[in-house]
Motif scaffolding. Structure first.
Motif, PDB file in Angstrom:
ATOM      1  N   ASN A 112       0.831  -1.202   0.000  1.00  0.00           N
ATOM      2  CA  ASN A 112       0.000   0.000   0.000  1.00  0.00           C
ATOM      3  C   ASN A 112       0.866   1.252   0.000  1.00  0.00           C
ATOM      4  O   ASN A 112       0.545   2.245  -0.664  1.00  0.00           O
ATOM      5  N   MET A 113       1.973   1.223   0.718  1.00  0.00           N
ATOM      6  CA  MET A 113       2.867   2.383   0.746  1.00  0.00           C
ATOM      7  C   MET A 113       3.703   2.494  -0.519  1.00  0.00           C
ATOM      8  O   MET A 113       4.035   3.595  -0.953  1.00  0.00           O
ATOM      9  N   ILE A 114       4.060   1.371  -1.121  1.00  0.00           N
ATOM     10  CA  ILE A 114       4.877   1.417  -2.334  1.00  0.00           C
ATOM     11  C   ILE A 114       4.082   1.986  -3.509  1.00  0.00           C
ATOM     12  O   ILE A 114       4.534   2.898  -4.205  1.00  0.00           O
ATOM     13  N   PHE A 115       2.880   1.463  -3.725  1.00  0.00           N
ATOM     14  CA  PHE A 115       2.102   1.840  -4.914  1.00  0.00           C
ATOM     15  C   PHE A 115       1.014   2.871  -4.623  1.00  0.00           C
ATOM     16  O   PHE A 115       0.405   3.400  -5.555  1.00  0.00           O
ATOM     17  N   GLY A 116       0.741   3.143  -3.356  1.00  0.00           N
ATOM     18  CA  GLY A 116      -0.288   4.121  -3.008  1.00  0.00           C
ATOM     19  C   GLY A 116      -1.677   3.532  -2.904  1.00  0.00           C
ATOM     20  O   GLY A 116      -2.608   4.227  -2.491  1.00  0.00           O
ATOM     21  N   ARG A 117      -1.851   2.264  -3.248  1.00  0.00           N
ATOM     22  CA  ARG A 117      -3.163   1.624  -3.184  1.00  0.00           C
ATOM     23  C   ARG A 117      -2.961   0.114  -3.036  1.00  0.00           C
ATOM     24  O   ARG A 117      -1.910  -0.414  -3.377  1.00  0.00           O
ATOM     25  N   MET A 118      -3.997  -0.539  -2.550  1.00  0.00           N
ATOM     26  CA  MET A 118      -3.945  -1.977  -2.354  1.00  0.00           C
ATOM     27  C   MET A 118      -5.380  -2.489  -2.297  1.00  0.00           C
ATOM     28  O   MET A 118      -6.310  -1.722  -2.000  1.00  0.00           O
ATOM     29  N   LEU A 212      -6.113   2.943   0.480  1.00  0.00           N
ATOM     30  CA  LEU A 212      -5.390   4.049  -0.140  1.00  0.00           C
ATOM     31  C   LEU A 212      -4.371   4.608   0.831  1.00  0.00           C
ATOM     32  O   LEU A 212      -4.658   4.784   2.027  1.00  0.00           O
ATOM     33  N   ASN A 213      -3.189   4.908   0.338  1.00  0.00           N
ATOM     34  CA  ASN A 213      -2.148   5.550   1.130  1.00  0.00           C
ATOM     35  C   ASN A 213      -2.150   7.053   0.837  1.00  0.00           C
ATOM     36  O   ASN A 213      -2.177   7.466  -0.318  1.00  0.00           O
ATOM     37  N   ARG A 214      -2.144   7.841   1.894  1.00  0.00           N
ATOM     38  CA  ARG A 214      -2.203   9.307   1.756  1.00  0.00           C
ATOM     39  C   ARG A 214      -3.387   9.721   0.881  1.00  0.00           C
ATOM     40  O   ARG A 214      -3.245  10.427  -0.108  1.00  0.00           O
ATOM     41  N   ARG A 215      -4.528   9.264   1.269  1.00  0.00           N
ATOM     42  CA  ARG A 215      -5.741   9.523   0.489  1.00  0.00           C
ATOM     43  C   ARG A 215      -6.033  11.011   0.395  1.00  0.00           C
ATOM     44  O   ARG A 215      -5.879  11.758   1.357  1.00  0.00           O
ATOM     45  N   THR A 223      -1.194   7.815  -3.047  1.00  0.00           N
ATOM     46  CA  THR A 223       0.128   8.375  -3.331  1.00  0.00           C
ATOM     47  C   THR A 223       1.177   7.484  -2.694  1.00  0.00           C
ATOM     48  O   THR A 223       1.025   7.060  -1.548  1.00  0.00           O
ATOM     49  N   THR A 224       2.226   7.197  -3.433  1.00  0.00           N
ATOM     50  CA  THR A 224       3.291   6.376  -2.881  1.00  0.00           C
ATOM     51  C   THR A 224       3.945   7.074  -1.692  1.00  0.00           C
ATOM     52  O   THR A 224       4.132   8.290  -1.686  1.00  0.00           O
ATOM     53  N   GLU A 225       4.281   6.299  -0.675  1.00  0.00           N
ATOM     54  CA  GLU A 225       4.939   6.844   0.507  1.00  0.00           C
ATOM     55  C   GLU A 225       6.354   7.316   0.186  1.00  0.00           C
ATOM     56  O   GLU A 225       6.943   8.108   0.928  1.00  0.00           O
ATOM     57  N   ILE A 230      12.172  10.046  -3.030  1.00  0.00           N
ATOM     58  CA  ILE A 230      12.710   9.646  -4.329  1.00  0.00           C
ATOM     59  C   ILE A 230      13.627  10.711  -4.932  1.00  0.00           C
ATOM     60  O   ILE A 230      14.742  10.393  -5.386  1.00  0.00           O
ATOM     61  N   PRO A 231      13.242  11.999  -4.994  1.00  0.00           N
ATOM     62  CA  PRO A 231      14.165  12.999  -5.577  1.00  0.00           C
ATOM     63  C   PRO A 231      15.493  13.083  -4.822  1.00  0.00           C
ATOM     64  O   PRO A 231      16.553  13.264  -5.442  1.00  0.00           O
ATOM     65  N   LEU A 232      15.459  12.953  -3.496  1.00  0.00           N
ATOM     66  CA  LEU A 232      16.698  13.012  -2.721  1.00  0.00           C
ATOM     67  C   LEU A 232      17.547  11.764  -2.963  1.00  0.00           C
ATOM     68  O   LEU A 232      18.784  11.838  -2.967  1.00  0.00           O
TER      69      LEU A 232
END
Length: 476
Positions: A112-118, A212-215, A223-225, A230-232
């Motif tokens: 759920n945290m990787i893809f933002g949904r499960m 949903l993650n960060r609904r 939204t992915t956790e 990722i940018p850093l």
């Protein structure tokens, strides 16, 4: 004669097309998020053109996986309760055990945290009809249609590929489930033998639960956790790759020799030495005059600027994730005290508690579907199942024991089982401890001692004098 339906209706076909398109639109993003979690992203994805011969210098600090795993390992279920019950519900605990949710819920939390949904599905169990099947579904294989007006799910589809390459799918609807197979003409109902491919369940709801993650309001993809880190991670990968290249090229002092040829470097037998062997020899000597030869070395480059840059990125990653800076390798000589550890982890603890609350609601809906399939009736409205989670803070045994001892000193605040709850024991552990207490209460030695006392009391009864009798009559 019954004619089996092999084609979908226009409405069903329209749903399948929308769901297939949704999976296709999300597949590229899902593939990238999966690569970042696995630490398998290539630097070309982050705009760094590394020649093929320099690929060996690529280095990625896998902060996304560290962050996701650290939150997920703090999400552990203790028990499941019905409203108004003081103890965990045995039927729901049985559902928990029969479906191996102890192992499945950590997967649910992590994906759920990787893809933002499960997704979780509930269906009948052919092997065990008394225990419906709860299955966690990959978001890379499943999509759903949410009715924005009613805020309910209209349909869901799980699509995957068989080992022989055949594309198959399951279409979940509020009143039935349809098995599909892809043909040259599109999607058809998958009829196998006596199986019509259509399973009417008449639940009135799609037997699928969306997590949903960060609904966000109005958004049903989550939204992915890893979005903030990722940018850093990309920026740090650039610095680390440059650092690796610098270590191999300019970090070692370079030696030079002017006025000599390759033939001047020979072994003890007079045979010419290979260039690299000559370079790494500890001693260089030549028979030529010092006036004709110049031997020296160039100073090595100082790479500390890269160290400071990587440290800066780690500090920024710590700030956006809430992970203590020590998680990124900033260790000190003295370990932090227990209270300092909890204070340092306050943000990651709050994050885990918030995610537990959202997952708990979804798991409650999942178990409501389970009970409907098991008993034939929906649980009473307004009485959702409650999921009790372990304390997501870093467990410190001494601190827990001290707090429980203080709460139970003098006038006890916690019961025995309340103390177990504070210690984070799950229901299985509590049942085992209750059995231990029962065994201790039935200690054979104590029971034999009690029987001996009772037997002696029966053989030598004690006469209690009558309080109203005359003392003189007894000879006193």
């Amino acid at each position: 004669m019954v004619v089996l339906r092999t084609k979908l209706t226009d409405d069903e076909q329209n749903m399948v097309n929308k769901l297939s398109g949704q999976l296709g639109n999300l597949s590229r993003q899902d593939k990238l998020h999966n690569a970042y979690y696995e630490g398998a992203q290539r630097l070309k994805h982050i705009g760094l053109a590394v020649p093929e011969e320099f690929r060996i210098f690529e280095l990625v600090a896998n902060w996304p996986r560290m962050y996701v795993d650290e939150v997920a390992r703090r999400q552990k279920v203790k028990g499941i309760y019905r409203p108004g019950q003081g103890k965990a519900d045995p039927d729901l605990q049985e559902a928990f055990t029969a479906n191996n949710l102890d192992a499945e819920i950590p997967i649910l939390a992590k994906e759920n945290m990787i893809f933002g949904r499960m997704f979780a599905t509930v269906g009948t169990n052919e092997d065990d009809k008394d225990h419906p099947l709860i299955t966690m579904e990959s978001p890379r294989q499943m999509a759903c249609l949410v009715n924005q007006r009613r805020r309910r799910m209209d349909a869901a589809m799980r699509k995957f590929q068989e080992q022989d390459g055949t594309q198959v799918a399951t279409l979940f609807l509020p009143d039935k489930t349809i098995q599909l197979v892809q043909s040259s003409d599109g999607w058809d109902i998958d009829i196998v033998g006596d199986d019509t491919g259509v399973d009417p369940h008449n639940l009135g709801k799609v037997p699928v639960v969306l997590f949903l993650n960060r609904r966000r309001l109005g958004k049903w993809h989550g939204t992915t956790e890893m979005a903030d880190v990722i940018p850093l991670t990309d920026a740090c990968a650039r610095a680390l790759t440059d650092l690796q290249y610098g270590v191999e090229t300019v970090a070692i002092q370079k030696r030079f020799a002017i006025g000599v040829s390759r033939g001047d470097f020979v072994d003890k037998d007079g045979n010419p030495l290979p260039a690299w062997q000559s370079y790494f020899n500890a001693l260089w000597a030549t028979q030529k005059s010092p006036k004709d030869v110049s031997i020296g070395q160039l100073p090595a480059a100082d790479l500390s600027n890269f160290h400071n840059t990587v440290k800066l990125y780690a500090e920024l990653a710590s700030s956006v994730t809430g992970l203590p800076f020590r998680y990124f390798g900033a260790n000190t000589a003295n370990p932090a005290a227990e209270g300092a550890i909890r204070a340092d982890e306050s943000r990651i603890i709050s994050n885990a508690e918030e995610k537990n609350a959202h997952l708990g609601v979804g798991l409650g809906w999942t178990l409501a579907l389970y009970e409907r399939l098991r008993t034939g009736e929906w649980p009473e409205a307004g009485e959702p199942f409650a999921v009790d989670w372990r304390n997501p803070a870093t467990p410190t045994k001494a601190e827990e024991a001290d707090a429980i001892q203080k709460l139970n000193g003098g006038t006890p605040v916690l019961s025995r089982e309340g103390s177990w709850d504070e210690m984070g024991w799950n229901e299985a552990r509590k049942i085992r401890e209750r059995a231990y207490f029962d065994d201790e209460a039935r200690d054979p030695a104590l029971e034999q001692f009690q029987r001996d006392l009772n037997q002696q009391g029966n053989q030598n009864p004690v006469t209690v004098p009558d309080a109203d009798a005359d003392p003189a009559a007894s000879g006193d």
